[in-house]
Design a protein around this motif. Structure first.
Motif, short mmCIF file in Angstrom:
data_model
loop_
_atom_site.label_atom_id
_atom_site.label_comp_id
_atom_site.label_asym_id
_atom_site.label_seq_id
_atom_site.Cartn_x
_atom_site.Cartn_y
_atom_site.Cartn_z
N SER A 162 3.91 5.19 3.12
CA SER A 162 4.77 5.27 1.94
C SER A 162 4.41 4.12 1.01
O SER A 162 4.01 3.05 1.46
N PHE A 163 4.53 4.34 -0.30
CA PHE A 163 4.21 3.29 -1.25
C PHE A 163 4.93 3.56 -2.57
O PHE A 163 5.39 4.66 -2.84
N TRP A 164 5.02 2.51 -3.37
CA TRP A 164 5.59 2.58 -4.72
C TRP A 164 4.46 2.62 -5.74
O TRP A 164 3.41 1.99 -5.54
N ALA A 188 2.38 -0.63 -4.71
CA ALA A 188 2.96 -1.61 -3.79
C ALA A 188 3.33 -0.92 -2.49
O ALA A 188 3.74 0.24 -2.47
N ALA A 189 3.18 -1.64 -1.39
CA ALA A 189 3.63 -1.14 -0.10
C ALA A 189 5.14 -0.95 -0.14
O ALA A 189 5.84 -1.48 -1.02
N SER A 190 5.66 -0.17 0.78
CA SER A 190 7.08 0.18 0.76
C SER A 190 7.99 -1.05 0.77
O SER A 190 9.07 -1.04 0.19
N GLN A 195 0.72 -5.78 -3.01
CA GLN A 195 0.70 -5.16 -4.33
C GLN A 195 -0.69 -5.22 -4.94
O GLN A 195 -1.44 -6.17 -4.71
N THR A 196 -1.02 -4.19 -5.71
CA THR A 196 -2.25 -4.13 -6.48
C THR A 196 -1.90 -3.81 -7.92
O THR A 196 -1.05 -2.95 -8.17
N LEU A 197 -2.52 -4.49 -8.87
CA LEU A 197 -2.20 -4.31 -10.29
C LEU A 197 -3.48 -4.16 -11.09
O LEU A 197 -4.42 -4.96 -10.94
N ASN A 198 -3.54 -3.14 -11.96
CA ASN A 198 -4.70 -2.87 -12.81
C ASN A 198 -4.25 -2.74 -14.27
O ASN A 198 -3.05 -2.60 -14.54
#
Length: 244
Positions: A162-164, A188-190, A195-198
């Protein structure tokens, strides 16, 4: 080859797009109206390259407040180790409900169901059947010629992950036929501990009534290795057609 996490977390959000952006917008088509987009996109990671071509995206205005969507890309995956895979990627069925609006604000909920068509893409890395359900909340705010977009969504997969997904964007007209836009979007993980941002810059060019050229390119701001490979750059180019 790409890990299962990268396939699910990196490719699925790109199919959620409100082209040429990655995040979606709450606007919907008029009842009985169609939108057809034929595009190509690419993602370059540290150890692999992904090309989606062609990418077909079709939407239909169902009622004054709802819209149906379908997308299906063909994907080629190449790695630094000389391995490659090709086939149909995640197909998407979407239902958008535009539930509130006034002169400056619009709100919508979009249910997106993804299922992997070519199981050979991940046969060596995980279960052969991957399905993901996404439920993003979409909002837009207009102020003069500026339009701001926001999205936050919960995604859950049949493999237990699951992730956001989340993002913000802004757009502004540039002359009579061009709109420029930019966005920051992330995964982002649940628990939000990873978190990863682009980011991405885009253009919407009206070539003639009912036909638009869409283009975008971007790169990473922040990468978390727990969510897959780091994005070096991505690009998108497509033709958007509104049949009369």
């Amino acid at each position: 080859l790409l890990t299962l996490a990268t396939l699910q977390v990196s490719l699925v959000p790109h199919a959620m797009a409100g082209p040429p952006l990655v995040i979606d917008d709450p606007g919907i088509l008029e009842p009985g109206s169609w939108e057809v987009i034929l595009a190509v996109s690419g993602l370059d990671f540290d150890d692999s390259q992904v090309t989606q071509a062609p990418l077909l995206d079709v939407s239909y205005g169902l009622t004054s407040n709802t819209q149906l969507s379908f997308s299906l890309p063909r994907v080629d995956i190449d790695t630094q180790h000389g391995k490659s895979k090709a086939g149909l990627d995640f197909a998407m069925l979407g239902y958008k409900w535009h539930f509130a609006a006034n002169s400056n604000w619009e709100w919508a909920i979009a249910a997106n169901y993804f299922f992997l068509v070519s199981h050979e893409l991940i046969r060596a890395n995980g279960p052969e059947d991957i399905r993901t359900l996404g439920l993003p909340l979409l909002v837009s705010h207009s102020h003069g010629d500026w339009t701001w977009l926001g999205q936050v969504g919960w995604n859950t997969g049949s493999n237990g992950r699951s992730f956001w997904d989340y993002g913000v964007a802004v757009s502004h007209p540039w002359g009579d036929s061009v709109t420029w836009m930019m966005e920051a979007y992330g995964i982002a993980a649940s628990s939000f501990n990873h978190q990863t941002l682009n980011y991405q810059l885009g253009l919407d060019i009206e070539m003639r009534p009912g036909l638009h050229l869409l283009a975008a390119a971007g790169s990473r701001i922040k990468t978390d290795s727990n969510l897959g490979e780091g994005l070096n750059f991505n690009y998108y180019a497509g033709l958007q057609w509104f049949p009369r």
